[in-house]
Design an enzyme around this catalytic site. Structure first.
Site, PDB file in Angstrom:
ATOM      1  N   ARG A  86       0.838  -1.211   0.000  1.00 30.42           N
ATOM      2  CA  ARG A  86       0.000   0.000   0.000  1.00 30.42           C
ATOM      3  C   ARG A  86       0.870   1.256   0.000  1.00 30.42           C
ATOM      4  O   ARG A  86       0.593   2.221  -0.682  1.00 30.42           O
ATOM      5  CB  ARG A  86      -0.953   0.030   1.205  1.00 30.42           C
ATOM      6  CG  ARG A  86      -1.610   1.407   1.369  1.00 30.42           C
ATOM      7  CD  ARG A  86      -2.871   1.427   2.219  1.00 30.42           C
ATOM      8  NE  ARG A  86      -2.817   0.627   3.400  1.00 30.42           N
ATOM      9  CZ  ARG A  86      -2.152   0.962   4.532  1.00 30.42           C
ATOM     10  NH1 ARG A  86      -1.494   2.096   4.596  1.00 30.42           N
ATOM     11  NH2 ARG A  86      -2.169   0.162   5.561  1.00 30.42           N
ATOM     12  N   TYR A 138     -16.068  16.432 -15.490  1.00 25.96           N
ATOM     13  CA  TYR A 138     -16.486  15.028 -15.524  1.00 25.96           C
ATOM     14  C   TYR A 138     -17.582  14.802 -14.474  1.00 25.96           C
ATOM     15  O   TYR A 138     -17.495  15.327 -13.361  1.00 25.96           O
ATOM     16  CB  TYR A 138     -15.259  14.162 -15.242  1.00 25.96           C
ATOM     17  CG  TYR A 138     -15.540  12.690 -15.148  1.00 25.96           C
ATOM     18  CD1 TYR A 138     -15.879  11.952 -16.275  1.00 25.96           C
ATOM     19  CD2 TYR A 138     -15.449  12.020 -13.933  1.00 25.96           C
ATOM     20  CE1 TYR A 138     -16.138  10.602 -16.194  1.00 25.96           C
ATOM     21  CE2 TYR A 138     -15.697  10.661 -13.843  1.00 25.96           C
ATOM     22  CZ  TYR A 138     -16.048   9.958 -14.972  1.00 25.96           C
ATOM     23  OH  TYR A 138     -16.295   8.626 -14.878  1.00 25.96           O
ATOM     24  N   ASP A 211      -6.950  18.213 -14.899  1.00 28.23           N
ATOM     25  CA  ASP A 211      -7.287  16.837 -15.267  1.00 28.23           C
ATOM     26  C   ASP A 211      -6.911  16.679 -16.741  1.00 28.23           C
ATOM     27  O   ASP A 211      -7.557  17.246 -17.624  1.00 28.23           O
ATOM     28  CB  ASP A 211      -8.787  16.595 -15.028  1.00 28.23           C
ATOM     29  CG  ASP A 211      -9.200  15.153 -15.318  1.00 28.23           C
ATOM     30  OD1 ASP A 211      -8.556  14.504 -16.147  1.00 28.23           O
ATOM     31  OD2 ASP A 211     -10.197  14.690 -14.718  1.00 28.23           O
ATOM     32  N   LYS A 236      -8.060   5.596 -19.221  1.00 32.31           N
ATOM     33  CA  LYS A 236      -8.362   6.071 -20.573  1.00 32.31           C
ATOM     34  C   LYS A 236      -7.139   5.919 -21.483  1.00 32.31           C
ATOM     35  O   LYS A 236      -6.652   4.830 -21.644  1.00 32.31           O
ATOM     36  CB  LYS A 236      -8.889   7.505 -20.492  1.00 32.31           C
ATOM     37  CG  LYS A 236      -9.911   7.726 -19.357  1.00 32.31           C
ATOM     38  CD  LYS A 236     -11.212   6.970 -19.523  1.00 32.31           C
ATOM     39  CE  LYS A 236     -12.072   6.939 -18.255  1.00 32.31           C
ATOM     40  NZ  LYS A 236     -12.398   8.240 -17.680  1.00 32.31           N
TER      41      LYS A 236
END
Ligand code: PLP
Length: 424
Positions: A86, A138, A211, A236
């Protein structure tokens, strides 16, 4: 074992095939490549080589996938740089190094999804901060900002960021972040990153976040325009093959403290990306320039085709000379990308459904940036989490259709659109 392997790596030995010069013994991670050359190389060379060196254990040319959740200590104070996946993982570190380099930033952190990347970015803001966001962000970003307003004490102002005087007027003493998404989803509106960054930086401690999902660092580098943070949904274009969800936050050049903050935030929130997913994104990155060039060339042809089609109304694509910010796109971006949206000349649910049902190569699905072409209906899909009122303010009509142009042959895609737009 690895020492023995190093010893075989000398000229004359059949195992010797790494380079003309034997690799320096002291830099076992260096092998035959020259990682110090990567930052000065072209973007395609960077995409192939960034973050990747032959593995110190066996010289494997591609980075190994370290799935281990935990790493052994030699004694209470010594380990090999990792203790728990992690907090840090060598495969994730390779991807983070690559993304930081491609964006021209100081460092990156890779997250489980694009949404968790946004969460890590918002986590930088102290309670009571004010954030200015683009109005047509978004849908998931909008939902998270609304949530943060309600539960985390964040103040949010949504604005059309093309309206610079409005941005200036909206700045408050507690404005700590401006959220830019350019080109925006789904209307492909642009924000002048340099102009907004200049305004944002009038406010002490205000971070300008971009972004960059729609273009990828191959087509747009926000740090060169003054941004402080870059956020990606690597789901993406960066991965590009629709088989991973992931995200990244990159801190700008020289921003060591900010890099540490985003990395420790990712650890704290538990949002770090799984090694296998990092491995796949790293693999996808290698063909990013090739893919982007082809995506873009095909999108340009389809946008021109749609703009000339009698059944089509408005076409939103920055590569069309009629796009209101075509000049800004040429100045700020290295290409126009491959996302476009359009409205039907004569709308209504029936005609809309006709088009969506008849398309064969464009799959009706959310998401974007993969090798396969997709079509989406923002009002009922990607932007359904916005209220009708918020959609109306953002200019997202019920007749808007969004395309993610894939890597199929352009003539197949054009023929598909032509047959779907025939109404008799
Ligand atoms: C998809 C997307 C996100 C969210 O990313 P996920 O990987 O789906 O969590 C954020 N911003 C933009 C612009 C996106 O397209």
């Amino acid at each position: 074992m690895s020492e023995q392997y190093l010893d075989t790596n000398v000229p004359g030995n059949p195992a010797y095939h790494f380079s003309i010069q034997p690799p320096a013994r002291e830099s076992r991670a260096g092998w035959s490549r020259r990682p110090e050359l990567v930052p000065g190389a072209g973007p395609a060379t960077q995409c192939v080589h960034a973050g990747v060196q032959p593995d110190p254990a066996y010289g494997s040319v591609m980075p190994p996938l370290y799935l281990s959740s935990t790493f052994a200590f030699k004694d209470i104070c010594t380990n090999a740089g990792y203790d728990y996946t992690r907090s840090g993982n060598p495969t994730r570190a390779a991807l983070e190094e690559a993304l930081a380099l491609l964006e021209g930033g100081h460092g990156a952190t890779c997250t489980s999804t694009g949404m968790s990347a946004i969460l890590v970015a918002l986590n930088l803001l102290p309670h009571g901060s004010h954030l200015i966001s683009t109005v047509d962000c978004y849908g998931g970003t909008f939902r998270l900002l609304e949530h943060a307003q309600r539960f985390y004490g964040l103040e949010v102002t949504y604005l059309d960021l093309a309206d610079l005087p409005a941005v200036e007027a909206a700045l408050r003493p507690n404005t700590r972040m401006i959220w830019i998404e350019t080109p925006s989803n789904p209307l492909l509106r642009l924000t002048d990153i340099a102009a907004v960054a200049e305004l944002g930086h009038r406010q002490p401690d205000c971070l300008v976040a971009v972004d960059n999902t729609f273009l990828s660092p191959y087509l747009q580098r926000p740090f060169d325009l003054g941004a402080d943070l870059v956020i990606h949904s690597t789901t993406k274009y960066l991965n590009g093959h629709s088989d991973v969800v992931g995200g990244a936050v990159v801190a700008g050049p020289g921003r060591l403290a900010l890099t540490q903050q985003i990395q420790s935030g990712n650890n704290l929130l538990g949002t770090s990306q799984a090694p296998h997913d990092c491995f796949l994104v790293l693999r996808g990155l290698k063909t990013l320039p090739l893919r982007m060039r082809q995506h873009e060339a095909t999108a340009q042809v389809l946008a021109e085709f749609l703009a000339a089609h009698p059944a089509v109304g408005k076409v939103h694509f920055p590569g069309l000379p009629g796009h209101p910010q075509h000049e800004l796109a040429k100045r700020q971006q290295r290409g126009f990308g491959a996302m476009l949206s359009f409205e039907l000349a004569e709308g209504g649910a029936e005609r809309l459904n006709h088009v969506l049902r008849k398309l064969r190569w464009f799959t009706l699905a959310e998401s974007l940036g993969g090798v396969e072409s997709l079509v989406a209906h923002p009002a009922s899909m990607t932007h359904a989490s916005m209220t009708p009122e918020a959609r109306r303010r953002a200019g997202i009509t019920d007749d808007l259709i969004r395309l993610s142009v894939g890597l199929e042959d352009v003539q197949d895609l054009r023929a598909d659109l032509a047959q779907a737009l025939a109404f008799d």
